[in-house]
Design an enzyme around this catalytic site. Structure first.
Site, PDB file in Angstrom:
ATOM      1  N   GLY A 257      -7.132 -26.625  17.041  1.00 36.29           N
ATOM      2  CA  GLY A 257      -6.291 -25.996  18.052  1.00 36.29           C
ATOM      3  C   GLY A 257      -6.603 -26.502  19.459  1.00 36.29           C
ATOM      4  O   GLY A 257      -5.972 -26.087  20.418  1.00 36.29           O
TER       5      GLY A 257
ATOM      6  N   GLU B  46     -24.358 -28.877  22.324  1.00 34.74           N
ATOM      7  CA  GLU B  46     -24.401 -27.596  23.032  1.00 34.74           C
ATOM      8  C   GLU B  46     -25.710 -27.513  23.775  1.00 34.74           C
ATOM      9  O   GLU B  46     -26.742 -27.968  23.262  1.00 34.74           O
ATOM     10  CB  GLU B  46     -24.282 -26.424  22.050  1.00 34.74           C
ATOM     11  CG  GLU B  46     -22.861 -25.913  21.934  1.00 34.74           C
ATOM     12  CD  GLU B  46     -22.654 -24.809  20.911  1.00 34.74           C
ATOM     13  OE1 GLU B  46     -21.526 -24.324  20.808  1.00 34.74           O
ATOM     14  OE2 GLU B  46     -23.616 -24.439  20.201  1.00 34.74           O
TER      15      GLU B  46
ATOM     16  N   ASP C  12     -22.168 -25.893   9.811  1.00 32.80           N
ATOM     17  CA  ASP C  12     -21.606 -25.147  10.949  1.00 32.80           C
ATOM     18  C   ASP C  12     -20.620 -25.996  11.762  1.00 32.80           C
ATOM     19  O   ASP C  12     -19.608 -25.484  12.240  1.00 32.80           O
ATOM     20  CB  ASP C  12     -22.766 -24.682  11.850  1.00 32.80           C
ATOM     21  CG  ASP C  12     -22.327 -23.654  12.888  1.00 32.80           C
ATOM     22  OD1 ASP C  12     -21.596 -22.724  12.517  1.00 32.80           O
ATOM     23  OD2 ASP C  12     -22.706 -23.793  14.073  1.00 32.80           O
TER      24      ASP C  12
ATOM     25  N   HIS D 257     -15.572 -29.098  11.839  1.00 32.60           N
ATOM     26  CA  HIS D 257     -14.990 -29.528  13.115  1.00 32.60           C
ATOM     27  C   HIS D 257     -14.989 -31.054  13.283  1.00 32.60           C
ATOM     28  O   HIS D 257     -13.955 -31.652  13.572  1.00 32.60           O
ATOM     29  CB  HIS D 257     -15.751 -28.902  14.288  1.00 32.60           C
ATOM     30  CG  HIS D 257     -15.821 -27.394  14.246  1.00 32.60           C
ATOM     31  ND1 HIS D 257     -14.837 -26.624  13.682  1.00 32.60           N
ATOM     32  CD2 HIS D 257     -16.752 -26.524  14.716  1.00 32.60           C
ATOM     33  CE1 HIS D 257     -15.161 -25.341  13.808  1.00 32.60           C
ATOM     34  NE2 HIS D 257     -16.318 -25.258  14.421  1.00 32.60           N
TER      35      HIS D 257
ATOM     36  N   ARG E 106     -12.569 -36.950  25.859  1.00 33.32           N
ATOM     37  CA  ARG E 106     -13.471 -35.801  26.019  1.00 33.32           C
ATOM     38  C   ARG E 106     -12.704 -34.529  25.676  1.00 33.32           C
ATOM     39  O   ARG E 106     -11.760 -34.154  26.358  1.00 33.32           O
ATOM     40  CB  ARG E 106     -14.026 -35.746  27.437  1.00 33.32           C
ATOM     41  CG  ARG E 106     -15.139 -34.713  27.559  1.00 33.32           C
ATOM     42  CD  ARG E 106     -15.993 -34.907  28.788  1.00 33.32           C
ATOM     43  NE  ARG E 106     -15.200 -34.711  29.975  1.00 33.32           N
ATOM     44  CZ  ARG E 106     -15.194 -35.502  31.038  1.00 33.32           C
ATOM     45  NH1 ARG E 106     -15.950 -36.576  31.071  1.00 33.32           N
ATOM     46  NH2 ARG E 106     -14.435 -35.236  32.074  1.00 33.32           N
TER      47      ARG E 106
ATOM     48  N   TYR F  41     -10.738 -41.548  29.096  1.00 37.09           N
ATOM     49  CA  TYR F  41     -10.956 -42.675  29.997  1.00 37.09           C
ATOM     50  C   TYR F  41     -11.315 -43.922  29.211  1.00 37.09           C
ATOM     51  O   TYR F  41     -11.801 -43.862  28.093  1.00 37.09           O
ATOM     52  CB  TYR F  41     -11.995 -42.358  31.073  1.00 37.09           C
ATOM     53  CG  TYR F  41     -13.337 -41.879  30.589  1.00 37.09           C
ATOM     54  CD1 TYR F  41     -13.548 -40.534  30.325  1.00 37.09           C
ATOM     55  CD2 TYR F  41     -14.388 -42.763  30.420  1.00 37.09           C
ATOM     56  CE1 TYR F  41     -14.793 -40.087  29.896  1.00 37.09           C
ATOM     57  CE2 TYR F  41     -15.632 -42.314  30.007  1.00 37.09           C
ATOM     58  CZ  TYR F  41     -15.825 -40.980  29.740  1.00 37.09           C
ATOM     59  OH  TYR F  41     -17.044 -40.545  29.314  1.00 37.09           O
ATOM     60  N   MET F  42     -10.979 -45.060  29.853  1.00 35.40           N
ATOM     61  CA  MET F  42     -11.270 -46.349  29.235  1.00 35.40           C
ATOM     62  C   MET F  42     -12.307 -47.047  30.070  1.00 35.40           C
ATOM     63  O   MET F  42     -12.141 -47.162  31.291  1.00 35.40           O
ATOM     64  CB  MET F  42     -10.010 -47.201  29.262  1.00 35.40           C
ATOM     65  CG  MET F  42      -9.150 -46.999  28.072  1.00 35.40           C
ATOM     66  SD  MET F  42      -7.754 -48.105  28.238  1.00 35.40           S
ATOM     67  CE  MET F  42      -6.712 -47.436  26.990  1.00 35.40           C
TER      68      MET F  42
ATOM     69  N   SER G 280      -7.945 -37.634  33.876  1.00 34.68           N
ATOM     70  CA  SER G 280      -8.628 -36.359  33.790  1.00 34.68           C
ATOM     71  C   SER G 280      -7.567 -35.266  33.882  1.00 34.68           C
ATOM     72  O   SER G 280      -6.786 -35.225  34.826  1.00 34.68           O
ATOM     73  CB  SER G 280      -9.619 -36.288  34.955  1.00 34.68           C
ATOM     74  OG  SER G 280      -9.990 -34.964  35.129  1.00 34.68           O
TER      75      SER G 280
HETATM   76  C1  BG6 Z   1     -18.323 -22.503  15.807  1.00 30.53           C
HETATM   77  C2  BG6 Z   1     -19.770 -22.606  15.404  1.00 30.53           C
HETATM   78  O1  BG6 Z   1     -17.503 -22.821  14.714  1.00 30.53           O
HETATM   79  O2  BG6 Z   1     -18.070 -23.397  16.866  1.00 30.53           O
HETATM   80  C3  BG6 Z   1     -20.682 -22.331  16.581  1.00 30.53           C
HETATM   81  O3  BG6 Z   1     -20.039 -21.673  14.358  1.00 30.53           O
HETATM   82  C4  BG6 Z   1     -20.308 -23.193  17.765  1.00 30.53           C
HETATM   83  O4  BG6 Z   1     -22.036 -22.549  16.225  1.00 30.53           O
HETATM   84  C5  BG6 Z   1     -18.813 -23.129  18.036  1.00 30.53           C
HETATM   85  O5  BG6 Z   1     -21.028 -22.732  18.888  1.00 30.53           O
HETATM   86  C6  BG6 Z   1     -18.414 -24.148  19.080  1.00 30.53           C
HETATM   87  O6  BG6 Z   1     -17.079 -23.976  19.439  1.00 30.53           O
HETATM   88  P1  BG6 Z   1     -16.559 -24.527  20.841  1.00 30.53           P
HETATM   89  O7  BG6 Z   1     -15.089 -24.300  20.781  1.00 30.53           O
HETATM   90  O8  BG6 Z   1     -17.250 -23.731  21.889  1.00 30.53           O
HETATM   91  O9  BG6 Z   1     -16.940 -25.969  20.894  1.00 30.53           O
END
Ligand code: BG6
Length: 501
Positions: free
Chosen positions: A208, A243, A262, A267, A387, A395-396, A417
């Site tokens: 999303g 993170e 996770d 993702h 990003r 960006y390139m 940006s």
């Molecule tokens: C979640 C994970 O699916 O995505 C988390 O369980 C993580 O550990 C989060 O912090 C990150 O989501 P976003 O959208 O902040 O990158």
């Protein structure tokens, strides 16, 4: 657009996910006018025995860290329910939204609870001069997957949309969809016996995100990229999630899953599919998902020497994490796709908690120019960076003549940006977009059952070996780049660091 009553039922309404993600997204949709008809109602269902008003007060009272994270009016992010601004206008909006919410309490395996829920929804449906298609019911399972099967059974038996009114029933489920191939397949079969695939929306919120949704446009609507996007021109592709905070109170949950389950298996792999897939026949959800599945099926088994795992110092200080935990909070691994387009191109997936920054990006590194007359290879190669967050941008990195009298070269950037280019435009939060899609019945940005299976097939062997303790998670300092071995792996994969101006 469809008309008729729409009931959005949040199961697990008093839980964390509902508070942090589901209700804020619903509120934002409401605030933007998407749910503002008198035919929409929101029902909360959970075990806690509270009244409608008590639930509303809980939701209203929850206003932890609020950050303005997108271009203009967006004021929610992970960790925030909603920000109750001082202006009366917004406070009124919050109040009128809360009035849409009704609460029913009951256990997740209690026929009487789901019967009561059905009665409450039906009462709403028939109070609105029902027309054909008036029973549209969207069940959002903000619950642990262990209760999915029983909850789905209860919905099927006691709370399905009323056939006399017409309409539909859809269910939205959250990750983790299982722990490995076998458990995911079992879960899929249990839910699949009760609902048809077009009724099931498996959320991966990365699908999303604005720049993830942009990937197909970028790749297939730009002549620039068409001839370059392949093994002849691309040296390697990194998909990175970082993170700058640790598991923060979620240690107990996280320790059972680890960073691969996770973040990477869902993702990052979804992003990889969109980066690597062939052009779909059309934009129909099935055509797009068909191409994604082909990519997943072309991934070859991950090699031991192409994996580095890490765990940050202090992770085990969380009392809910066992002292002997080897669960990775960091992983870098290389996936290889065995097909005509990508043979030999490493896809480097990297994810970590408690690192030096918060960032998610795709980094496409091109090969060096053959017969380089400028001797500029050492400055770095062409790179195209997307990003995803924070501060969405593309960006390139390219080589240009250094301005001035001398003929020398420098690495520079062509920068798009979003914050500057699209001033004033709102970038919707992933959950808002995805919930709206479920209302519209658009499954393009949801994970299909065969996709999920193929994703687990890639990671299950290595996950089982990690669970057996066959891989060691290397220690790293919070706030660092992760274990040094991960950078070495990157270098071995052929990534060349760029030295900018
Ligand atoms: C979640 C994970 O699916 O995505 C988390 O369980 C993580 O550990 C989060 O912090 C990150 O989501 P976003 O959208 O902040 O990158």
């Amino acid at each position: 657009p469809e008309t008729g009553c729409l009931s959005i039922i949040v199961l697990g309404a008093s839980g964390d996910l509902a508070k942090k993600k589901t209700f804020p997204a619903l509120y934002n949709l409401y605030r933007q006018g998407f749910l503002q008809t008198n035919e929409v109602h929101i029902f909360g269902y959970a075990r806690t025995n509270i009244s409608d008003d008590e639930l509303r007060d809980r939701l209203r009272g929850y206003d932890s860290i609020c950050t303005s994270f997108s271009l203009s009016v967006h004021i929610f992010c992970c960790g925030a329910l909603w920000y109750l601004p001082q202006e009366t206008g917004d406070a009124e909006c919050v109040s009128s939204f809360l009035q849409l919410i009704k609460y029913v309490s009951g256990a997740y395996d209690a026929p009487e609870g789901f019967q009561a829920l059905d009665n409450a929804i039906y009462e709403h449906e028939i109070s609105k001069n029902s027309t054909e298609g008036s029973s549209r019911r969207l069940f959002y399972l903000a619950l642990p997957p262990s209760v999915y099967p029983q909850v789905c059974k209860m919905i099927k038996n006691y709370s399905m949309n009323r056939s006399d009114l017409g309409g539909w029933t859809r269910i939205v489920v959250e990750k983790p969809f299982g722990r490995d191939l076998a458990s995911a397949e079992e879960l899929s079969s249990q839910i699949g016996e009760l609902f048809e695939e077009p009724q099931i929306y498996r959320i991966d919120h990365y699908l999303g995100k604005e720049l993830v949704q942009n990937l197909l446009v970028l790749r297939f609507a730009n002549r620039f990229f068409l001839p370059l996007w392949n093994r002849d021109n691309i040296a390697n592709i990194q998909i990175v999630f970082r993170e700058d905070f640790g598991t923060e109170g979620r240690g107990g949950y996280f320790d059972q899953y680890g960073i691969i389950r996770d973040i990477i298996q869902n993702h990052l792999l979804q992003v990889l599919c969109l980066v690597a897939m062939e052009k779909p026949v059309s934009l129909k959800p099935e055509h797009i998902r068909d191409e994604k599945v082909k990519v997943l099926r072309s991934v070859v088994p991950i090699q031991d020497e192409e994996v580095v795992l890490g765990q940050y110092d202090g992770y085990k200080d969380d009392p809910t994490v066992p002292d002997i935990s080897n669960t990775p909070t960091f992983a870098t691994m290389i996936l290889r796709i065995h097909n005509e387009r990508w043979e030999g191109v490493p896809f480097i997936l990297k994810a970590g908690k408690a690192l030096n920054s918060r960032k998610a990006e795709i980094r496409v590194q091109f090969k060096s120019v053959p017969g380089d007359i400028f001797k500029c290879e050492k400055q770095g190669r062409n790179e195209f960076v997307i990003r995803l967050q924070p501060s969405e941008a593309m960006y390139m990195k390219l080589t240009v003549k250094k301005p001035g009298l001398e003929m020398s070269t420098v690495q520079s950037e062509l920068d798009l940006s979003y914050r500057q280019r699209y001033q004033g435009l709102v970038i919707p939060e992933a959950y808002e977009r995805l919930i709206l899609d479920t209302i519209k019945g658009d499954q393009q940005h949801f994970v299909r059952r065969d996709e999920l299976k193929a994703a687990w097939e890639i990671f299950t062997p290595i996950l089982h070996r990690i669970d057996k303790g066959e891989y060691k998670s290397l220690p790293y300092k919070p706030g660092s780049r992760g274990p040094a071995e991960a950078d070495e792996l990157l270098e071995r994969a052929g990534y060349v660091q760029t030295h900018g101006y």
